[in-house]
Design a protein around this motif. Structure first.
Motif, PDB file in Angstrom:
ATOM      1  N   SER A   1     -50.126  48.104  62.954  1.00 53.42           N
ATOM      2  CA  SER A   1     -49.718  49.253  62.139  1.00 53.42           C
ATOM      3  C   SER A   1     -48.814  48.869  60.980  1.00 53.42           C
ATOM      4  O   SER A   1     -48.507  49.709  60.133  1.00 53.42           O
ATOM      5  N   SER A   2     -48.381  47.604  60.923  1.00 51.94           N
ATOM      6  CA  SER A   2     -47.467  47.170  59.858  1.00 51.94           C
ATOM      7  C   SER A   2     -48.177  46.489  58.697  1.00 51.94           C
ATOM      8  O   SER A   2     -47.510  45.913  57.832  1.00 51.94           O
ATOM      9  N   VAL A   3     -49.515  46.554  58.636  1.00 55.06           N
ATOM     10  CA  VAL A   3     -50.225  45.786  57.615  1.00 55.06           C
ATOM     11  C   VAL A   3     -49.878  46.256  56.195  1.00 55.06           C
ATOM     12  O   VAL A   3     -49.769  45.433  55.277  1.00 55.06           O
ATOM     13  N   PHE A   4     -49.703  47.562  56.004  1.00 52.75           N
ATOM     14  CA  PHE A   4     -49.365  48.035  54.661  1.00 52.75           C
ATOM     15  C   PHE A   4     -47.925  47.692  54.295  1.00 52.75           C
ATOM     16  O   PHE A   4     -47.611  47.526  53.105  1.00 52.75           O
ATOM     17  N   ALA A   5     -47.047  47.582  55.272  1.00 50.74           N
ATOM     18  CA  ALA A   5     -45.699  47.085  54.992  1.00 50.74           C
ATOM     19  C   ALA A   5     -45.759  45.634  54.528  1.00 50.74           C
ATOM     20  O   ALA A   5     -45.042  45.231  53.601  1.00 50.74           O
ATOM     21  N   LYS A   6     -46.624  44.843  55.150  1.00 50.73           N
ATOM     22  CA  LYS A   6     -46.806  43.452  54.716  1.00 50.73           C
ATOM     23  C   LYS A   6     -47.361  43.402  53.289  1.00 50.73           C
ATOM     24  O   LYS A   6     -46.971  42.544  52.493  1.00 50.73           O
ATOM     25  N   LEU A   7     -48.271  44.329  52.971  1.00 51.04           N
ATOM     26  CA  LEU A   7     -48.861  44.338  51.632  1.00 51.04           C
ATOM     27  C   LEU A   7     -47.820  44.679  50.574  1.00 51.04           C
ATOM     28  O   LEU A   7     -47.757  44.035  49.516  1.00 51.04           O
ATOM     29  N   VAL A   8     -46.992  45.683  50.844  1.00 48.46           N
ATOM     30  CA  VAL A   8     -45.927  46.032  49.892  1.00 48.46           C
ATOM     31  C   VAL A   8     -44.983  44.855  49.686  1.00 48.46           C
ATOM     32  O   VAL A   8     -44.574  44.545  48.557  1.00 48.46           O
ATOM     33  N   ALA A   9     -44.636  44.174  50.779  1.00 47.51           N
ATOM     34  CA  ALA A   9     -43.761  43.004  50.668  1.00 47.51           C
ATOM     35  C   ALA A   9     -44.411  41.912  49.826  1.00 47.51           C
ATOM     36  O   ALA A   9     -43.750  41.278  48.991  1.00 47.51           O
ATOM     37  N   ALA A  10     -45.709  41.683  50.032  1.00 51.04           N
ATOM     38  CA  ALA A  10     -46.415  40.661  49.256  1.00 51.04           C
ATOM     39  C   ALA A  10     -46.453  41.025  47.775  1.00 51.04           C
ATOM     40  O   ALA A  10     -46.237  40.170  46.903  1.00 51.04           O
ATOM     41  N   GLU A  11     -46.709  42.293  47.464  1.00 54.37           N
ATOM     42  CA  GLU A  11     -46.763  42.725  46.068  1.00 54.37           C
ATOM     43  C   GLU A  11     -45.411  42.542  45.389  1.00 54.37           C
ATOM     44  O   GLU A  11     -45.336  42.044  44.255  1.00 54.37           O
ATOM     45  N   GLU A  12     -44.354  42.965  46.052  1.00 52.39           N
ATOM     46  CA  GLU A  12     -43.032  42.870  45.441  1.00 52.39           C
ATOM     47  C   GLU A  12     -42.549  41.427  45.348  1.00 52.39           C
ATOM     48  O   GLU A  12     -41.829  41.077  44.413  1.00 52.39           O
ATOM     49  N   THR A  13     -42.966  40.589  46.289  1.00 59.80           N
ATOM     50  CA  THR A  13     -42.641  39.166  46.181  1.00 59.80           C
ATOM     51  C   THR A  13     -43.273  38.581  44.928  1.00 59.80           C
ATOM     52  O   THR A  13     -42.637  37.814  44.190  1.00 59.80           O
ATOM     53  N   GLY A  14     -44.529  38.932  44.679  1.00 59.72           N
ATOM     54  CA  GLY A  14     -45.183  38.472  43.457  1.00 59.72           C
ATOM     55  C   GLY A  14     -44.479  38.978  42.215  1.00 59.72           C
ATOM     56  O   GLY A  14     -44.417  38.276  41.196  1.00 59.72           O
ATOM     57  N   GLY A  15     -43.928  40.206  42.304  1.00 56.73           N
ATOM     58  CA  GLY A  15     -43.259  40.769  41.141  1.00 56.73           C
ATOM     59  C   GLY A  15     -42.116  39.915  40.638  1.00 56.73           C
ATOM     60  O   GLY A  15     -42.011  39.652  39.439  1.00 56.73           O
ATOM     61  N   TRP A  16     -41.227  39.464  41.551  1.00 55.32           N
ATOM     62  CA  TRP A  16     -40.086  38.674  41.075  1.00 55.32           C
ATOM     63  C   TRP A  16     -40.384  37.187  41.076  1.00 55.32           C
ATOM     64  O   TRP A  16     -39.845  36.433  40.265  1.00 55.32           O
ATOM     65  N   LEU A  17     -41.273  36.726  41.986  1.00 50.95           N
ATOM     66  CA  LEU A  17     -41.539  35.290  42.070  1.00 50.95           C
ATOM     67  C   LEU A  17     -42.315  34.787  40.865  1.00 50.95           C
ATOM     68  O   LEU A  17     -42.183  33.625  40.466  1.00 50.95           O
ATOM     69  N   ILE A  18     -43.115  35.643  40.244  1.00 48.22           N
ATOM     70  CA  ILE A  18     -43.902  35.239  39.074  1.00 48.22           C
ATOM     71  C   ILE A  18     -43.272  35.756  37.782  1.00 48.22           C
ATOM     72  O   ILE A  18     -43.342  35.098  36.740  1.00 48.22           O
ATOM     73  N   LEU A  19     -42.632  36.934  37.851  1.00 49.44           N
ATOM     74  CA  LEU A  19     -42.049  37.500  36.638  1.00 49.44           C
ATOM     75  C   LEU A  19     -40.906  36.649  36.101  1.00 49.44           C
ATOM     76  O   LEU A  19     -40.810  36.435  34.880  1.00 49.44           O
ATOM     77  N   VAL A  20     -40.037  36.154  36.981  1.00 47.20           N
ATOM     78  CA  VAL A  20     -38.893  35.363  36.515  1.00 47.20           C
ATOM     79  C   VAL A  20     -39.344  34.081  35.797  1.00 47.20           C
ATOM     80  O   VAL A  20     -38.889  33.798  34.686  1.00 47.20           O
ATOM     81  N   PRO A  21     -40.249  33.259  36.387  1.00 44.71           N
ATOM     82  CA  PRO A  21     -40.736  32.095  35.629  1.00 44.71           C
ATOM     83  C   PRO A  21     -41.451  32.474  34.340  1.00 44.71           C
ATOM     84  O   PRO A  21     -41.385  31.736  33.349  1.00 44.71           O
ATOM     85  N   ALA A  22     -42.149  33.628  34.356  1.00 46.56           N
ATOM     86  CA  ALA A  22     -42.849  34.058  33.142  1.00 46.56           C
ATOM     87  C   ALA A  22     -41.872  34.350  32.010  1.00 46.56           C
ATOM     88  O   ALA A  22     -42.140  34.032  30.846  1.00 46.56           O
ATOM     89  N   ILE A  23     -40.728  34.961  32.347  1.00 47.24           N
ATOM     90  CA  ILE A  23     -39.723  35.233  31.325  1.00 47.24           C
ATOM     91  C   ILE A  23     -39.158  33.929  30.764  1.00 47.24           C
ATOM     92  O   ILE A  23     -38.947  33.784  29.547  1.00 47.24           O
ATOM     93  N   ILE A  24     -38.933  32.960  31.653  1.00 46.63           N
ATOM     94  CA  ILE A  24     -38.449  31.653  31.188  1.00 46.63           C
ATOM     95  C   ILE A  24     -39.487  30.987  30.301  1.00 46.63           C
ATOM     96  O   ILE A  24     -39.164  30.439  29.237  1.00 46.63           O
ATOM     97  N   LEU A  25     -40.758  31.051  30.725  1.00 44.81           N
ATOM     98  CA  LEU A  25     -41.832  30.467  29.916  1.00 44.81           C
ATOM     99  C   LEU A  25     -41.956  31.173  28.575  1.00 44.81           C
ATOM    100  O   LEU A  25     -42.239  30.532  27.550  1.00 44.81           O
ATOM    101  N   LEU A  26     -41.715  32.483  28.563  1.00 48.43           N
ATOM    102  CA  LEU A  26     -41.791  33.240  27.312  1.00 48.43           C
ATOM    103  C   LEU A  26     -40.765  32.744  26.301  1.00 48.43           C
ATOM    104  O   LEU A  26     -41.061  32.599  25.105  1.00 48.43           O
ATOM    105  N   SER A  27     -39.559  32.461  26.777  1.00 48.23           N
ATOM    106  CA  SER A  27     -38.505  31.999  25.871  1.00 48.23           C
ATOM    107  C   SER A  27     -38.751  30.573  25.383  1.00 48.23           C
ATOM    108  O   SER A  27     -38.236  30.176  24.340  1.00 48.23           O
TER     109      SER A  27
END
Length: 533
Positions: A131-157
């Protein structure tokens, strides 16, 4: 046992792909308005049209994507969607004007529709087992949000927008490969053919009618949430004069919280019930919106944003699981596509409302209106759950909704069994498989955490030249004081070097705890293996 192991592997690869795809999508959402103005030279009106083109395409294609996902192999559809999203990112990198950028926006909007409906449907397939599969999905999505966004901002600069789009296109291709590897093979496609046959008896309109209470509640709450998010960005930019990177840092703590808390909060949902946690989440988010009116500085806003993140880490998985249960296994794509369309509709309305509220000139009034609308979710969402006939216990509801009618089989002792027996057997096999792989998983996670800590130490060492590894690790008289650094941060006179050192010192302490916990779990696993032998 083999089938259960394959299902777990399919879930894990889908979650990994969701992390990559979510990070890529959030990078596009973050940099596209900046790219439109800085590189393409578009006006504010043209930038709005560009974003609206992507959102409108995603909204219109969502129901179509739901039907396709339910009639075809969901992994293949998701892989094609991720590949098409990569193509859209490439088109953004090559864009030279408004027309070419609109084409790229339409491609990414349509591709994202197929991608996310497919991912959510694949995850929903195991809802009757976990019953926790959608909780795992939300966690995975939000992990991607900061784990990829932060390097992308550095790469942008460092390298510019084109390389950022190229990097997230690569993330999408990796996500596509991960999804393609989870596709059904041979006799497993019988499930897809069965689902396609069952679709003929339930139309998309009839499904939407049955889901209407929850969809309306989602539109209302998402309208307010989207409005307060945009208002917050405008307030940070114009009220406090923050730049792009500084605004991202304000949102970062909340993103990390949403990547960590969904699973622990799901355990609270199981213990206290869905309706009670939904009410608590709505009240918590409303308090965040109201608190923004009185937040004196960006650090206080970041702390309040964490409160909102906690609320949504509990609410979003419950909403998605309820939709999946009512839709049923054969109609997961259609049901979840309607849910995503409701989210997009709320986000679109909220964006328009936010502009009007901000132009009114009263920050207090804008926050108060959003808080009132969000607080209405404390009554609307639990009432919607009740009207849909879904039980308050997520584990019992998941089994009842998705396992389908009982199919009698015969045990070796002649006693008849049902689908529930099969589900319990599969769950037992899955748990045994997880136990066998737990030692390798623990070591893999520890290695990943060690690598992240090493990278963080190197960045801190070069970002703060006067620091040393001993001070960063917390040794010696020059070691930063965590309490002092945080007090100075909220006092409005932060010492960036001390703050960075304090953050790294905290990270090291957490890593030591992680190291001790991993060693204990390894010994526990070895003891269990010895007892079984």
């Amino acid at each position: 046992m083999a089938a259960a192991t394959l299902a777990l592997r399919r879930e894990r690869r889908t979650l990994d792909s969701a992390t990559l795809a979510s990070g890529a999508e959030q990078v596009v959402d973050f940099v596209l308005p900046l790219f439109a103005g800085a590189i393409l030279g578009l006006s504010a009106w043209e930038t709005g049209l560009l974003i609206a083109a992507s959102q409108l395409t995603a909204f219109l294609i969502r129901p179509v994507a739901g039907v396709v996902v339910d009639r075809a192999d969901r992994s293949v559809v998701g892989a094609l969607g991720a590949g098409a999203f990569a193509v859209g990112c490439g088109l953004f990198a090559l864009s030279t004007g408004f027309s070419s950028a609109v084409i790229a926006a339409v491609v990414t909007g349509g591709a994202g529709a197929f991608l996310w409906v497919a991912i959510r449907s694949i995850i929903g397939e195991r809802l009757h087992e976990d019953s926790s599969v959608f909780a795992k999905l939300v966690a995975a999505e939000e992990t991607g949000g900061w784990l990829i966004l932060v390097p992308a901002i550095i790469l942008l600069s460092i390298a510019g927008y084109q390389w950022v789009f190229a990097g997230i296109a690569l993330c999408c291709l990796l996500a596509a490969w991960g999804l393609f590897r989870t596709r059904h093979r041979d006799s497993s496609t019988d499930d897809a053919r069965t689902a396609a046959t069952e679709l003929s008896s339930v139309s998309l309109r009839r499904l939407g009618t049955s889901l209407r209470p929850m969809l309306l509640a989602v539109v209302v709450t998402m309208t307010a949430e989207a409005a307060i998010s945009l208002l917050l960005i405008l307030h940070l930019q114009r009220g406090f004069g923050l730049g792009v990177v500084e605004i991202a840092y304000v949102f970062l703590p909340g993103a990390i919280v949403m990547s960590v808390l969904p699973a622990p909060l799901h355990r609270l949902v199981v213990r206290f019930g869905r309706r009670r946690m939904l009410m608590l989440g709505s009240v918590s988010s409303a308090l965040f919106a109201l608190g923004l009116a009185f937040a004196p500085s960006p650090p206080w806003i970041a702390a309040l944003w964490v409160l909102s993140a906690v609320a949504w880490a509990a609410v979003i998985p419950v909403q998605q699981s309820v939709i999946a249960e009512v839709a049923g296994r054969a109609h997961l794509g259609c049901g979840l596509s309607l849910y995503e369309a409701a989210c997009l509709a709320g986000a679109f309305i909220g964006s328009l409302v936010a502009g009007l509220l901000y132009e009114s000139g009263s920050w207090l009034l804008a926050c108060l209106i959003c808080a009132l609308v969000i607080s209405s979710g404390a009554a609307l969402i639990p009432a919607a759950v009740r009207r849909l006939g879904v039980t308050d216990d997520p584990e019992a509801a998941a089994v009842a909704a998705l396992s389908g009618p009982a199919r009698p089989t015969i045990h070796s002792d002649g006693r008849p069994s049902t689908t529930q027996d099969v589900d319990l057997s599969a769950r037992s096999d899955a748990n045994e498989s997880m136990a066998q792989k737990s030692r390798r998983t623990l070591l893999t996670d520890l290695a990943a955490h060690s690598g992240l800590l090493a990278v963080g130490l190197l960045i801190a060492r070069f970002a703060v030249p006067e620091s040393s590894f001993s001070s960063i690790l917390g040794f010696g008289s020059e070691a930063p004081g965590v309490v002092r650094a945080v007090r100075e941060l909220f006092g409005g006179d932060p010492d960036i070097a001390a703050l960075a050192g304090a953050a790294m010192r905290t990270w090291v302490v957490v890593y030591i705890i992680d190291l001790i916990w991993t060693a204990w779990k390894m010994l526990e696993t070895r003891s269990d293996d010895h007892d079984r032998s």
